[in-house]
Structure formats: structure tokens, C-alpha cells
Design an enzyme around this catalytic site. Structure first.
Site, PDB file in Angstrom:
ATOM      1  N   ARG A 180      -1.009 -15.568  -4.782  1.00  0.00           N
ATOM      2  CA  ARG A 180      -1.693 -16.209  -5.918  1.00  0.00           C
ATOM      3  C   ARG A 180      -1.126 -15.756  -7.252  1.00  0.00           C
ATOM      4  O   ARG A 180      -1.232 -16.460  -8.258  1.00  0.00           O
ATOM      5  CB  ARG A 180      -3.204 -16.001  -5.819  1.00  0.00           C
ATOM      6  N   GLU A 224      -6.809  -0.377   3.859  1.00  0.00           N
ATOM      7  CA  GLU A 224      -7.976   0.288   4.444  1.00  0.00           C
ATOM      8  C   GLU A 224      -7.631   0.775   5.862  1.00  0.00           C
ATOM      9  O   GLU A 224      -7.974   1.889   6.249  1.00  0.00           O
ATOM     10  CB  GLU A 224      -9.141  -0.702   4.471  1.00  0.00           C
TER      11      GLU A 224
END
Ligand code: AMP
Length: 175
Positions: free
Chosen positions: A58, A95
């Protein structure tokens, strides 16, 4: 213009607990898309910059539109294995596990002043990896701009501590 009103939130995407901030609803609206690029262009108009680096994917949309508006070149910071010529790679922690970003080794020249652009900053891990890549190529990156900041995750503070000034058009609470 209230940019936030054009951003759609999708709960629990791509996984439970994430509020996904979807800018496709902003991009499809001509007035909102143009207003977003204009607002970023106004902020960066008088700054000495040579190039924009946009983060896949994006960041390509926002970064390329802004580069055209400001009369700057554009370079894509891509996910691993996507760029065809010689690349430099930078891993960063997710993560769970790690990922890598890449730049063509000839994307940025020594001392070029690069503005980093992405749609959203959360923890700042992605942007920090891009900053590291640009600096390894000899570029000077003192500014990073976003449509959305998630202040709860402190990514902007991380970038500022690394010598990068930050700017976002709007904020959302939470993750
Ligand atoms: P971070 O590295 O944690 O700052 O994450 C930033 C990157 O992940 C950007 O490229 C964003 O497009 C994407 N991202 C992270 N969190 C979200 C979210 N809540 N909604 C949409 N995109 C996100």
C-alpha cells in the site's frame, strides 16, 4: 476533510484482535484520495528531498502518487524475492518469526535524501527495517509519512528515536 471517515475498519482481520484499517475505501473516492495526497504534499513541499521510498504494497500507491505530485523519483521497498536485479536485504522481527524487505542496490545514491512512505504505522518494525536498508545504501532518511498512525503501538516514537521525523494524516486508537 475528515480522512478517517473514508477508512473502513474490519474487526479480527487478518487474525483475532486486529482492527484492520482498510484504505481501499479511501482510494476509490477521488476527492478523499486526492485530498490525502494533497495533504501529504503540503507537509513535504518545502523540504529538501530527492526521492520517495514506498513500502510494499500500500506504500506503493500512496508513495508513487506523492512522488509524482512533488516531482520526485520513486523506489519500491519490496518483500523478499520480488526485485529482479541485485538487492540488499534487511530482516525484521514479526510477532511470530521474521520477514525481510529488499531494495535494489542501485535504488538510492550516496547522500540522497529519501522520504519513506507507507499507509500505516503500527509498531514501526516495518518502517525501521526500510530505514535501515536506505541508510545501508548511503541514503539520508530523516522523514517518514503515513496516512494512519496507531499511537498505542508507539511506532512513531521508535522512528523518532532513530532520527526520523514522522507525520500522519490521522490516528486510530487500539491495534
Ligand atoms: P508495523 O511494522 O507494526 O508498524 O506494521 C506496519 C505495516 O503493517 C504496514 O505496512 C501496514 O500496512 C500493516 N499493518 C499493521 N497493522 C495494521 C492494521 N491494523 N491495519 C492495516 N494494516 C496494518
Amino acid at each position: 476533510m475528515d480522512i478517517r471517515a473514508y477508512i473502513r475498519t474490519i474487526a479480527d482481520y487478518p487474525k483475532v484482535g486486529i482492527q484492520f484499517r482498510d484504505i481501499t475505501t479511501l482510494l476509490k473516492d477521488a476527492t478523499a484520495f486526492n485530498a490525502s495526497i494533497d495533504a501529504l504534499a503540503l507537509h513535504y513541499a518545502d523540504m529538501p528531498l530527492d526521492k520517495i521510498a514506498g513500502i510494499e504494497s500500500r506504500g506503493f500507491i500512496i508513495g508513487a502518487a506523492l512522488a509524482s505530485k512533488l516531482g520526485l523519483g520513486f523506489v519500491p521497498v519490496r518483500k523478499a524475492g520480488k526485485l529482479p536485479a541485485a538487492t540488499l536485504s534487511q530482516t525484521y522481527a514479526l510477532e511470530y518469526g521474521e520477514d525481510a524487505l529488499e531494495l535494489h542496490t542501485d535504488a538510492i545514491a550516496q547522500e540522497e535524501r529519501v522520504l519513506l512512505i507507507d499507509d500505516l504505522i503500527a509498531t514501526g518494525g516495518t518502517a525501521q527495517a526500510a530505514v535501515a536498508l536506505i541508510r545501508r545504501l548511503g541514503g539520508v532518511v530523516e522523514h517518514a509519512g503515513f496516512i494512519i498512525d496507531l499511537p498505542a503501538l508507539s511506532g512513531m516514537q521508535q522512528l523518532q528515536a532513530n532520527g526520523v521525523q514522522t507525520f500522519a494524516l490521522c490516528q486510530f486508537e487500539g491495534h
